[in-house]
Write an enzyme that holds these catalytic residues in place. Sequence first.
Site, PDB file in Angstrom:
ATOM      1  N   ASN A 107      -7.958  -2.543  13.798  1.00 31.19           N
ATOM      2  CA  ASN A 107      -9.345  -2.847  13.403  1.00 31.19           C
ATOM      3  C   ASN A 107      -9.418  -4.086  12.498  1.00 31.19           C
ATOM      4  OD1 ASN A 107      -8.265  -1.936  11.029  1.00 31.19           O
ATOM      5  ND2 ASN A 107      -9.643  -0.188  10.773  1.00 31.19           N
TER       6      ASN A 107
ATOM      7  N   ASP B 192       0.815  -1.223   0.000  1.00 33.54           N
ATOM      8  CA  ASP B 192       0.000   0.000   0.000  1.00 33.54           C
ATOM      9  C   ASP B 192       0.845   1.268   0.000  1.00 33.54           C
ATOM     10  OD1 ASP B 192       0.917  -0.351   2.593  1.00 33.54           O
ATOM     11  OD2 ASP B 192      -1.037  -0.864   3.402  1.00 33.54           O
TER      12      ASP B 192
ATOM     13  N   GLU C 224      -9.874  -1.831   4.811  1.00 37.22           N
ATOM     14  CA  GLU C 224     -10.517  -1.500   6.081  1.00 37.22           C
ATOM     15  C   GLU C 224     -11.796  -2.326   6.261  1.00 37.22           C
ATOM     16  OE1 GLU C 224      -8.751   0.136   7.968  1.00 37.22           O
ATOM     17  OE2 GLU C 224      -8.124   2.102   7.251  1.00 37.22           O
TER      18      GLU C 224
HETATM   19  C1  GLP Z   1      -0.693   0.218   8.480  1.00 31.67           C
HETATM   20  C2  GLP Z   1      -0.423  -0.519   7.155  1.00 31.67           C
HETATM   21  C3  GLP Z   1      -0.650  -1.990   7.304  1.00 31.67           C
HETATM   22  C4  GLP Z   1       0.052  -2.451   8.565  1.00 31.67           C
HETATM   23  C5  GLP Z   1      -0.700  -1.908   9.741  1.00 31.67           C
HETATM   24  C6  GLP Z   1      -0.070  -2.252  11.085  1.00 31.67           C
HETATM   25  O1  GLP Z   1      -1.806   1.018   8.422  1.00 31.67           O
HETATM   26  N1  GLP Z   1      -1.195  -0.037   6.070  1.00 31.67           N
HETATM   27  O2  GLP Z   1      -0.160  -2.671   6.155  1.00 31.67           O
HETATM   28  O3  GLP Z   1       0.060  -3.847   8.626  1.00 31.67           O
HETATM   29  O4  GLP Z   1      -0.934  -0.537   9.627  1.00 31.67           O
HETATM   30  O5  GLP Z   1       0.995  -1.412  11.390  1.00 31.67           O
HETATM   31  P1  GLP Z   1       1.913  -1.603  12.628  1.00 31.67           P
HETATM   32  O6  GLP Z   1       2.791  -2.759  12.330  1.00 31.67           O
HETATM   33  O7  GLP Z   1       2.693  -0.330  12.741  1.00 31.67           O
HETATM   34  O8  GLP Z   1       1.040  -1.849  13.805  1.00 31.67           O
END
Ligand code: GLP
Length: 261
Positions: free
Chosen positions: A136, A67, A143
Amino acid sequence: MNILISPDLDSLSTRASEIVIAAIRAKPDVVLGLPTGRTPLGLYERLVHAHRERGLDFSRVTTFNLDEYVGLSPDDPRSYHAYMREHLLDHVNIPEGRAHIPDGSCERPGEHCAEYEAGIRQAGGIDMQVLGIGVNGHLGFNEPGASLAAGTHVTALAPETIQANAYAFGTEEHVPHLAVTVGLGTIMHARRCVLMAAGEAKADAVRAAVEGPVTASCPASILQMHPSAVALLDEAAACHLERLDFYRHQQRTWEALADRL
Ligand code: GLP
């Protein structure tokens, strides 16, 4: 889903790196799907170390990131392009043309998504998709409520995601509201999925993903339908699982049989 519990994020990162390194050694032209966020930082650190110290060769590896925020150019320090350069791409020998990240600054995001999706297909599909999980239950930026079958697309970010990711932007107001994300349909076509989750903040999302119903309300629950998905959890992320004792028992059994299965 195969559940493997590690004591903490450090040991989880080591386990994840062993899985990814084995995939690269088994198939030097492997196609990897890669996540960003705080969870995979230890994985990237270990991959860089394996390249520098153990000669792990990335020259034929292809990567597709999950992403990117819409509106951020690839050289914006808050972009996932910058994140990937800082934590992996500047330190290993993946040829530039083989490392793909959605371009959040493109003029026509719809066309860009279709091209990105076609690029994944042309590369032969994703062999191993590494994933984090949002508080979430999101995967990438899919989402709650996302299509369980979509390809790469533009999506709005949920308020809880904006809140969770504000740390990278100073304040919530500066977090972009749109993103390009590889869709759940594309993720489900990956030959293997490796989900990483650490910390108690993820425990409810992990429980919903692993033990809840398969529902768009928890996008990660779609992995229950994947034929080869493993969830690498630390103790804190696993602590709300109802069948924790069984998963531990199963894990011990697998570890004991590892060389015979
Ligand atoms: C972000 C990314 C996800 C990621 C998630 C968790 O929003 N778009 O791909 O897996 O949040 O992030 P973190 O590892 O910092 O908790």
